[in-house]
Design a protein around this motif. Structure first.
Motif, PDB file in Angstrom:
ATOM      1  N   ARG A   6       0.821  -1.205   0.000  1.00 12.91           N
ATOM      2  CA  ARG A   6       0.000   0.000   0.000  1.00 12.91           C
ATOM      3  C   ARG A   6       0.851   1.250   0.000  1.00 12.91           C
ATOM      4  O   ARG A   6       0.405   2.311  -0.412  1.00 12.91           O
ATOM      5  CB  ARG A   6      -0.924   0.001   1.214  1.00 12.91           C
ATOM      6  CG  ARG A   6      -1.960  -1.092   1.178  1.00 12.91           C
ATOM      7  CD  ARG A   6      -2.954  -0.896   0.082  1.00 12.91           C
ATOM      8  NE  ARG A   6      -3.778   0.271   0.291  1.00 12.91           N
ATOM      9  CZ  ARG A   6      -4.653   0.717  -0.583  1.00 12.91           C
ATOM     10  NH1 ARG A   6      -4.791   0.125  -1.739  1.00 12.91           N
ATOM     11  NH2 ARG A   6      -5.386   1.767  -0.313  1.00 12.91           N
ATOM     12  N   LEU A   7       2.079   1.148   0.499  1.00 11.26           N
ATOM     13  CA  LEU A   7       2.952   2.307   0.442  1.00 11.26           C
ATOM     14  C   LEU A   7       3.660   2.390  -0.899  1.00 11.26           C
ATOM     15  O   LEU A   7       4.289   3.392  -1.212  1.00 11.26           O
ATOM     16  CB  LEU A   7       3.958   2.262   1.587  1.00 11.26           C
ATOM     17  CG  LEU A   7       3.336   2.429   2.969  1.00 11.26           C
ATOM     18  CD1 LEU A   7       4.406   2.363   4.040  1.00 11.26           C
ATOM     19  CD2 LEU A   7       2.556   3.726   3.077  1.00 11.26           C
ATOM     20  N   LEU A   8       3.571   1.321  -1.688  1.00 14.33           N
ATOM     21  CA  LEU A   8       4.070   1.394  -3.054  1.00 14.33           C
ATOM     22  C   LEU A   8       3.041   2.084  -3.929  1.00 14.33           C
ATOM     23  O   LEU A   8       3.350   3.004  -4.675  1.00 14.33           O
ATOM     24  CB  LEU A   8       4.314  -0.015  -3.598  1.00 14.33           C
ATOM     25  CG  LEU A   8       5.608  -0.684  -3.194  1.00 14.33           C
ATOM     26  CD1 LEU A   8       5.587  -2.121  -3.650  1.00 14.33           C
ATOM     27  CD2 LEU A   8       6.794   0.041  -3.762  1.00 14.33           C
ATOM     28  N   ALA A   9       1.829   1.573  -3.858  1.00 11.95           N
ATOM     29  CA  ALA A   9       0.770   2.156  -4.674  1.00 11.95           C
ATOM     30  C   ALA A   9       0.119   3.269  -3.911  1.00 11.95           C
ATOM     31  O   ALA A   9      -0.531   4.100  -4.489  1.00 11.95           O
ATOM     32  CB  ALA A   9      -0.250   1.096  -5.034  1.00 11.95           C
ATOM     33  N   PRO A 293      -2.139   3.616 -17.328  1.00 15.36           N
ATOM     34  CA  PRO A 293      -0.863   3.866 -18.019  1.00 15.36           C
ATOM     35  C   PRO A 293      -0.408   2.703 -18.886  1.00 15.36           C
ATOM     36  O   PRO A 293       0.427   2.886 -19.765  1.00 15.36           O
ATOM     37  CB  PRO A 293       0.116   4.116 -16.869  1.00 15.36           C
ATOM     38  CG  PRO A 293      -0.499   3.439 -15.694  1.00 15.36           C
ATOM     39  CD  PRO A 293      -1.973   3.562 -15.864  1.00 15.36           C
ATOM     40  N   SER A 294      -0.948   1.495 -18.662  1.00 20.12           N
ATOM     41  CA  SER A 294      -0.557   0.337 -19.465  1.00 20.12           C
ATOM     42  C   SER A 294      -1.418   0.180 -20.702  1.00 20.12           C
ATOM     43  O   SER A 294      -0.912  -0.004 -21.810  1.00 20.12           O
ATOM     44  CB  SER A 294      -0.639  -0.950 -18.622  1.00 20.12           C
ATOM     45  OG  SER A 294       0.213  -0.876 -17.510  1.00 20.12           O
ATOM     46  N   MET A 346       0.601   2.707 -12.019  1.00 21.53           N
ATOM     47  CA  MET A 346       1.785   2.242 -12.748  1.00 21.53           C
ATOM     48  C   MET A 346       2.800   1.640 -11.791  1.00 21.53           C
ATOM     49  O   MET A 346       3.392   0.582 -12.057  1.00 21.53           O
ATOM     50  CB  MET A 346       2.419   3.400 -13.520  1.00 21.53           C
ATOM     51  CG  MET A 346       3.664   3.005 -14.304  1.00 21.53           C
ATOM     52  SD  MET A 346       4.416   4.425 -15.149  1.00 21.53           S
ATOM     53  CE  MET A 346       5.050   5.356 -13.737  1.00 21.53           C
ATOM     54  N   LEU A 347       3.024   2.280 -10.655  1.00 19.22           N
ATOM     55  CA  LEU A 347       3.952   1.758  -9.659  1.00 19.22           C
ATOM     56  C   LEU A 347       3.505   0.397  -9.151  1.00 19.22           C
ATOM     57  O   LEU A 347       4.300  -0.539  -9.047  1.00 19.22           O
ATOM     58  CB  LEU A 347       4.062   2.728  -8.484  1.00 19.22           C
ATOM     59  CG  LEU A 347       5.044   3.876  -8.638  1.00 19.22           C
ATOM     60  CD1 LEU A 347       4.962   4.782  -7.425  1.00 19.22           C
ATOM     61  CD2 LEU A 347       6.457   3.354  -8.809  1.00 19.22           C
ATOM     62  N   GLN A 348       2.220   0.284  -8.836  1.00 18.56           N
ATOM     63  CA  GLN A 348       1.720  -0.988  -8.332  1.00 18.56           C
ATOM     64  C   GLN A 348       1.895  -2.087  -9.369  1.00 18.56           C
ATOM     65  O   GLN A 348       2.305  -3.210  -9.044  1.00 18.56           O
ATOM     66  CB  GLN A 348       0.244  -0.870  -7.951  1.00 18.56           C
ATOM     67  CG  GLN A 348      -0.323  -2.154  -7.354  1.00 18.56           C
ATOM     68  CD  GLN A 348      -1.737  -1.973  -6.848  1.00 18.56           C
ATOM     69  OE1 GLN A 348      -2.242  -0.863  -6.765  1.00 18.56           O
ATOM     70  NE2 GLN A 348      -2.378  -3.062  -6.505  1.00 18.56           N
TER      71      GLN A 348
END
Length: 499
Positions: A6-9, A293-294, A346-348
């Motif tokens: 969750r801290l990534l996304a 983004p994908s 995108m990060l997730q």
């Protein structure tokens, strides 16, 4: 370094023996390196555009080192032969990936170009650390069967305990034997099988811990080390992430305020804008229509405070991404959430499947969890104290091993060492490298101006690494080429930075 989801996304030849050190020709056929039979393979990852031709193999090791006749696990290996004829290949380079939880073989295509100088004279060996990649991975899955990295949708301590317990019960593994100490023992088993008397270790982020631990346990077999984004042995992983991020953000935001165009565009207090945005989202997450983004398709999502914290942290790792932070945060502060939501998604997508959360728990629960302390000062930081709370909850039920009594002692060694840090690193700041190099009389610490987490590919660092791994003399390196590094200016619009 450790980052909850969750801290990534919402953050590892061919007839090379210790006797003769002879380098075999480089052709794409099945070959032996010492006692290991390799066959041609291609290293690829969806997150890098290049494919890397290599030689791959599997090597069985005991899961429990005290039960050599018990269960075996297969280590996934890759070997990239030196590219120059007559190369000095008696001392190969072992690359150690980060995380904990990242796999060396999978990570390699993204950094292969940075090691072109090293590969001229040295073989590269990649070993997926046990519990990662294709080395008996310890993957926890969510309700949809996807790899779950980190916490479970901010569900609370009890839900996280249940999640960790279910994961451990479903794994076909004794999770007590997937620690850094076990991985270091594996590395030396691989070294012996290759017939190499000494090896060089190159590690990034958590891989710097592995390199230091190997050099402590196998001093006579360590020729030199390069560690980038240095983790001191004394550090409990996760304990200072909140403080480190806020310090890096303060420096990054200060750079913006020193540039008239940036200050005029975003105002005088970017940190306060970020604080205000997070407070509003904590009270009421926002539904957002954004363009994926994908796929480019319009999608519906919900932007929450974890999304903002994760994007802020991960974008601060690299200066080119950090240059976007003032802009996307300002857009969100004005109620325009779509750009931030798209970047968070995108990060997730890119990072979620690259780390094995079970392996990470086996490392941190055995090595660090009992040292984690709540810090009231973290309450007003971007990350807060959520990492400590999450880790302690999951580690309370995770079957974990034990660390050696001297595990958190500094590496005191004559080993030649090159240490690298980014000035603006939000997770392993330069003070960590300063702390480690004090005990390495043949070490040298270089801090790169304006850089973040991970500097292998920055400027002339690839040449410096190549020269160091040939000379094993860090202090003799001419590092003046690093003086040309500068800061990346912030974006003031989606067209880019000011000319």
């Amino acid at each position: 370094m450790f980052t909850p989801r969750r801290l990534l996304a919402g953050s590892a030849a061919l007839l090379l023996t210790a006797c003769n050190g002879a380098a075999p020709p480089v052709e794409s056929a099945n070959r032996h390196y010492g006692d290991i039979a390799f066959e041609p393979c291609t290293l690829t990852t969806p997150y890098a555009g290049n494919n890397v031709q290599a030689q791959c193999a599997r090597l069985d090791v005991a899961e429990n080192p005290d039960a050599p006749e018990g269960r075996k696990i297969a280590l996934n290996l890759a070997w990239l032969p030196a590219t120059s004829e007559g190369a000095a290949t008696a001392d190969p380079v072992f690359f150690l990936a980060g995380g904990p939880g990242q796999a060396a073989v999978e990570a390699w295509p993204s950094i292969d170009a940075a090691f072109a100088e090293v590969r001229k004279q040295r073989h590269i060996i990649l070993v997926d650390q046990r519990g990662t990649g294709q080395s008996h991975p310890l993957s926890c899955v969510d309700a949809e069967g996807n790899n779950a990295y980190g916490d479970i949708a901010d569900a609370g301590e009890e839900a996280n305990r249940r999640f960790a317990q279910r994961c451990a019960e479903r794994l076909d593994a004794d999770t007590r034997f997937y620690t850094t100490t076990d991985a270091v023992r594996d590395l030396d088993i691989v070294r012996q099988a290759l017939g190499a008397e000494t090896i060089n270790l190159v590690g990034g982020s958590y891989g710097t811990r592995v390199a230091q631990q190997y050099a402590m346990r196998y001093r006579q077999h360590t020729r030199a080390i390069v560690i980038d984004g240095v983790v001191p042995n004394a550090l409990a992983l996760g304990s200072e992430h909140a403080r480190n991020l806020d310090e890096a953000l303060a420096m990054q935001f200060q750079r913006c305020q020193q540039l008239p165009a940036c200050a005029d565009r975003f105002g005088s207090d970017l940190r306060e804008q970020l604080r205000s945005l997070m407070q509003r989202l904590a009270q009421q997450p926002q539904p957002v229509e954004y363009r994926d983004p994908s796929s480019g398709q319009l999608k519906q999502g919900t932007l929450d405070v974890g999304s903002v914290a994760g994007l802020t942290r991960m974008f601060s790792y690299a200066p080119q991404a950090a240059a976007l932070l003032p802009l996307v945060l300002n857009e969100a502060d004005q109620g325009r959430y779509a750009p931030l939501m798209a970047l968070a998604q995108m990060l997730q997508n890119q990072l979620g499947d690259q780390f094995m959360h079970g392996m990470q728990l086996s490392v941190i629960c055995a090595e660090d969890a009992d040292l984690l302390q709540s810090n009231p000062a973290d309450g007003d930081t971007v990350l807060g104290d959520s990492m400590n709370v999450l880790l302690k909850a999951q580690c309370s039920v995770w079957p974990s091993g034990r660390r050696p009594d001297d595990f958190h002692e500094p590496l005191r060694s004559e080993v030649p060492a090159l240490l690298l840090s980014g000035e603006l690193d939000p997770v392993t700041p330069p003070r960590y490298g300063d702390q480690v190099v004090r005990f390495l009389p043949n070490g040298r610490h270089l801090t790169l101006r304006g850089q973040g987490h991970g500097t292998f590919a920055v400027g002339c660092v690839p040449k410096l690494m190549g020269r160091f791994l040939e000379s094993a003399d860090a202090k003799a390196l001419d590092a003046a080429c690093l003086d040309t590094l500068d800061y990346v200016p912030p974006f003031t619009s989606f067209n880019g930075w000011e000319p």
